[in-house]
Design an enzyme around this catalytic site. Structure first.
Site, PDB file in Angstrom:
ATOM      1  CD  GLU A 173      49.288  38.666  63.667  1.00 38.38           C
ATOM      2  OE1 GLU A 173      49.383  37.460  64.017  1.00 38.38           O
ATOM      3  OE2 GLU A 173      48.634  39.062  62.698  1.00 38.38           O
ATOM      4  N   PRO A 174      51.156  39.269  68.788  1.00 42.68           N
ATOM      5  CG  PRO A 174      49.414  39.111  70.334  1.00 42.68           C
ATOM      6  CD  PRO A 174      49.692  39.412  68.889  1.00 42.68           C
TER       7      PRO A 174
ATOM      8  N   GLY B  31      56.730  38.497  65.655  1.00 43.41           N
ATOM      9  CA  GLY B  31      57.509  39.738  65.716  1.00 43.41           C
ATOM     10  C   GLY B  31      58.573  39.729  64.633  1.00 43.41           C
ATOM     11  CB  SER B  32      62.073  38.464  64.585  1.00 42.30           C
ATOM     12  OG  SER B  32      62.520  39.256  65.658  1.00 42.30           O
TER      13      SER B  32
ATOM     14  CD  GLN C  54      79.544  55.948  84.164  1.00 40.74           C
ATOM     15  OE1 GLN C  54      78.465  55.400  84.004  1.00 40.74           O
ATOM     16  NE2 GLN C  54      80.272  55.767  85.252  1.00 40.74           N
TER      17      GLN C  54
ATOM     18  CD  GLU D 209      60.478  51.184  61.336  1.00 39.68           C
ATOM     19  OE1 GLU D 209      61.070  51.074  60.256  1.00 39.68           O
ATOM     20  OE2 GLU D 209      59.742  52.139  61.635  1.00 39.68           O
TER      21      GLU D 209
ATOM     22  CB  THR E 284      65.936  42.703  66.898  1.00 41.98           C
ATOM     23  OG1 THR E 284      66.297  41.564  66.106  1.00 41.98           O
ATOM     24  CG2 THR E 284      64.545  42.510  67.494  1.00 41.98           C
ATOM     25  CB  SER E 285      70.739  44.777  66.848  1.00 39.88           C
ATOM     26  OG  SER E 285      70.560  46.145  67.131  1.00 39.88           O
TER      27      SER E 285
HETATM   28  C1  LIG Z   1      57.621  50.732  71.540  1.00 39.97           C
HETATM   29  C2  LIG Z   1      57.411  49.797  70.385  1.00 39.97           C
HETATM   30  C3  LIG Z   1      56.779  50.281  69.233  1.00 39.97           C
HETATM   31  C4  LIG Z   1      56.542  49.407  68.166  1.00 39.97           C
HETATM   32  N1  LIG Z   1      55.855  49.861  67.071  1.00 39.97           N
HETATM   33  C5  LIG Z   1      55.440  48.962  66.128  1.00 39.97           C
HETATM   34  C6  LIG Z   1      54.556  49.361  65.070  1.00 39.97           C
HETATM   35  O1  LIG Z   1      54.179  50.537  64.957  1.00 39.97           O
HETATM   36  N2  LIG Z   1      54.120  48.419  64.191  1.00 39.97           N
HETATM   37  C7  LIG Z   1      54.499  47.110  64.278  1.00 39.97           C
HETATM   38  O2  LIG Z   1      54.054  46.308  63.460  1.00 39.97           O
HETATM   39  N3  LIG Z   1      55.356  46.698  65.250  1.00 39.97           N
HETATM   40  C8  LIG Z   1      55.824  47.587  66.185  1.00 39.97           C
HETATM   41  N4  LIG Z   1      56.663  47.169  67.197  1.00 39.97           N
HETATM   42  C9  LIG Z   1      57.052  45.773  67.263  1.00 39.97           C
HETATM   43  C10 LIG Z   1      58.516  45.522  66.942  1.00 39.97           C
HETATM   44  O3  LIG Z   1      58.765  45.725  65.586  1.00 39.97           O
HETATM   45  C11 LIG Z   1      58.842  44.107  67.436  1.00 39.97           C
HETATM   46  O4  LIG Z   1      58.866  44.158  68.858  1.00 39.97           O
HETATM   47  C12 LIG Z   1      60.146  43.588  66.888  1.00 39.97           C
HETATM   48  O5  LIG Z   1      60.030  43.320  65.510  1.00 39.97           O
HETATM   49  C13 LIG Z   1      60.636  42.330  67.590  1.00 39.97           C
HETATM   50  O6  LIG Z   1      59.616  41.375  67.682  1.00 39.97           O
HETATM   51  P1  LIG Z   1      59.306  40.692  69.104  1.00 39.97           P
HETATM   52  O7  LIG Z   1      59.163  41.779  70.093  1.00 39.97           O
HETATM   53  O8  LIG Z   1      58.176  39.770  68.903  1.00 39.97           O
HETATM   54  O9  LIG Z   1      60.617  39.903  69.454  1.00 39.97           O
HETATM   55  P2  LIG Z   1      61.073  38.389  68.922  1.00 39.97           P
HETATM   56  O10 LIG Z   1      60.875  38.351  67.480  1.00 39.97           O
HETATM   57  O11 LIG Z   1      60.308  37.437  69.792  1.00 39.97           O
HETATM   58  O12 LIG Z   1      62.571  38.413  69.305  1.00 39.97           O
HETATM   59  C14 LIG Z   1      63.058  38.159  70.625  1.00 39.97           C
HETATM   60  C15 LIG Z   1      64.587  38.062  70.536  1.00 39.97           C
HETATM   61  O13 LIG Z   1      64.948  36.960  69.689  1.00 39.97           O
HETATM   62  C16 LIG Z   1      65.805  37.418  68.660  1.00 39.97           C
HETATM   63  N5  LIG Z   1      65.524  36.655  67.439  1.00 39.97           N
HETATM   64  C17 LIG Z   1      64.334  36.386  66.864  1.00 39.97           C
HETATM   65  N6  LIG Z   1      64.495  35.677  65.740  1.00 39.97           N
HETATM   66  C18 LIG Z   1      65.827  35.491  65.600  1.00 39.97           C
HETATM   67  C19 LIG Z   1      66.640  34.848  64.622  1.00 39.97           C
HETATM   68  N7  LIG Z   1      66.115  34.228  63.537  1.00 39.97           N
HETATM   69  N8  LIG Z   1      67.975  34.846  64.804  1.00 39.97           N
HETATM   70  C20 LIG Z   1      68.531  35.498  65.872  1.00 39.97           C
HETATM   71  N9  LIG Z   1      67.822  36.121  66.806  1.00 39.97           N
HETATM   72  C21 LIG Z   1      66.481  36.130  66.673  1.00 39.97           C
HETATM   73  C22 LIG Z   1      65.479  38.892  68.486  1.00 39.97           C
HETATM   74  O14 LIG Z   1      66.560  39.599  67.886  1.00 39.97           O
HETATM   75  C23 LIG Z   1      65.238  39.299  69.929  1.00 39.97           C
HETATM   76  O15 LIG Z   1      66.470  39.533  70.555  1.00 39.97           O
HETATM   77  C24 LIG Z   1      56.979  48.051  68.237  1.00 39.97           C
HETATM   78  C25 LIG Z   1      57.661  47.595  69.381  1.00 39.97           C
HETATM   79  C26 LIG Z   1      57.867  48.443  70.448  1.00 39.97           C
HETATM   80  C27 LIG Z   1      58.566  47.910  71.672  1.00 39.97           C
END
Ligand SMILES: Cc1cc2nc3c(=O)[nH]c(=O)nc-3n(C[C@H](O)[C@H](O)[C@H](O)COP(=O)(O)OP(=O)(O)OC[C@H]3O[C@@H](n4cnc5c(N)ncnc54)[C@H](O)[C@@H]3O)c2cc1C
Length: 386
Positions: free
Chosen positions: A127-128, A131-132, A338, A365, A367-368
């Site tokens: 959701e907006p 995410g994580s 490169q 799925e 982040t790293s």
């Molecule tokens: C092209 C695309 C396709 C996608 N497809 C799907 C889909 O089909 N279904 C679906 O449900 N989602 C989908 N996603 C969403 C994706 O899974 C999320 O973008 C991802 O989980 C990260 O969430 P966020 O973007 O809200 O980033 P955030 O959670 O806001 O993270 C921002 C940064 O903070 C870091 N961070 C966050 N929490 C912590 C922590 N506790 N400790 C250390 N670092 C942290 C993250 O690693 C990242 O670097 C998609 C995204 C993209 C870009």
């Protein structure tokens, strides 16, 4: 770990390679430029059984093992990450969740549609503002007689504007991660809207959407699994889904390495092919080692999934594979660019697209950073993700 592929696995890999070379590679630049793959590809994927690889035959699947699935996904990733993502999501996250948790009625209704390619599924967790941390999601499903009424917003949903069914995770109580329930929502339901997310760095051929659910009414028979067990269904799907992302990453990295190796042999500077330069060989050599290592981690995770490893073993293995393979895809695609010099920067050549497509693999799925925290939790027993 078995490093020898059996005849069936080789056959799946070869079939996918042939398909990619004839049906995908010739079109990828055009699809990338016009920002949509030709959707006719979905039926072709279905005809070959690629959308039902790990699904039982009685529901239209072909009951392949996880390593065969990973091999096909690697090939599709080599061809086009946008096409690969269609399969990873519709089969890997949605159909597989229905096969694992669905009622007989749900399986009969959705699986033949999804495995044939006559329809697609999307997986709507993010959701907006969630995410994580998916346990904080706020989309709400309210009980109303025999129905549920769902209201909320989902973000970045792959296949979102193409899908016939959305696997939606919604809050049914305020009990954190234990208050989330999964629903199979037909995308033609009243109140359901999918809006394309424009301006992506990569995966331009793929539909990525924002979903709006405005009082979407579904019967209780649309609930997947028990009330309050939705987050477990989502995280279970993502654990195996990460093997698919890892395999796709290996495919992108392999494609970038192959393109760079070929180009290095052809491009002449200072009177000889740049392949004769040690610093160019270094770029290729480091990339080759990383691709091989990423592939082995992916195969290991796939084999553990097949052999019924413990949840802990599988979680660690799939996060390691996803983390390493996705970071590898970015590094190797960058190295390849490169090697191509300035030509790598224009889309007459494929490597720029590999880098753009690879970049998202370290984000979705999990982040790293999230993968490292899952691995750290497995090592230390301390959960830094809560
Ligand atoms: C092209 C695309 C396709 C996608 N497809 C799907 C889909 O089909 N279904 C679906 O449900 N989602 C989908 N996603 C969403 C994706 O899974 C999320 O973008 C991802 O989980 C990260 O969430 P966020 O973007 O809200 O980033 P955030 O959670 O806001 O993270 C921002 C940064 O903070 C870091 N961070 C966050 N929490 C912590 C922590 N506790 N400790 C250390 N670092 C942290 C993250 O690693 C990242 O670097 C998609 C995204 C993209 C870009």
């Amino acid at each position: 770990m078995d490093l020898e592929l059996n005849d069936t696995q080789v056959a799946f890999r070869d079939m996918a390679a042939k398909f990619v070379d004839s049906e995908i590679v010739p079109h990828v630049r055009e699809w990338d430029r016009r920002e949509e793959v030709d959707l006719g590809i979905v039926n072709k994927l279905g005809e070959l059984g690629f959308l039902g690889l790990t699904i039982p035959e009685e529901y239209g699947g072909v009951e392949a093992d996880m390593l065969s699935y990973a091999l096909v996904i690697e090939e599709l990733g080599r061809g086009d990450s946008s096409v690969r993502g269609i399969v990873s999501v519709s089969l890997g996250l949605v159909a597989k969740s229905i096969a694992t948790h669905g009622t007989e009625e749900q399986k009969q209704r959705w699986l033949p549609l999804l495995t044939s390619g006559d329809g697609l599924g999307c997986f709507a967790l993010t959701e907006p503002d969630a995410g994580s941390d998916p346990a904080s999601l706020t989309t709400r499903a309210q009980r109303d007689g025999d129905d549920w009424v769902i209201t909320g917003q989902k973000m970045f949903i792959t296949n979102g504007t193409w899908a016939d069914v959305a696997l939606v995770f919604a809050r049914t109580s305020d009990d954190g991660g234990r208050g989330i329930t999964a629903f199979l929502v037909p995308t033609d339901s009243a109140g359901f809207t999918a809006n394309t997310v424009h301006g992506k760095l990569g995966l331009r051929g793929q539909a990525t959407a924002e979903l709006v659910l405005d009082g979407v009414r579904v019967p209780d028979s649309a609930r997947l699994g028990e009330v309050g067990k939705g987050l477990g269904i989502a995280l279970g799907a993502l654990t195996k889904g990460r093997i698919s992302v890892a395999a796709g990453a290996v495919g992108v990295a392999q494609a970038a390495l192959s393109a760079a190796t070929q180009y290095a042999g052809e491009r002449v500077q200072f009177g000889s092919p740049i392949a004769s330069r040690q610093l160019v060989q270094e770029l290729l050599a480091e990339s080759a080692v990383e691709v091989e290592a990423a592939r082995l981690l992916t195969w290991r995770a796939a084999q553990l999934a097949e052999r019924g490893a413990t949840r802990q073993e599988l979680t660690m293995a799939s996060s390691m594979a996803k983390f390493y393979a996705s970071e590898t895809a970015v590094r190797v695609a960058n190295n390849a660019l490169q090697v191509f010099g300035g030509y790598g920067y224009i889309d007459e050549y494929p490597v720029g697209k590999y880098l753009r497509d690879a970049r998202v693999l370290t984000l979705y799925e999990g982040t790293s950073q999230v993968q490292k925290l899952i691995i750290g939790r497995g090592l230390t027993g301390v959960d830094a993700l809560s």
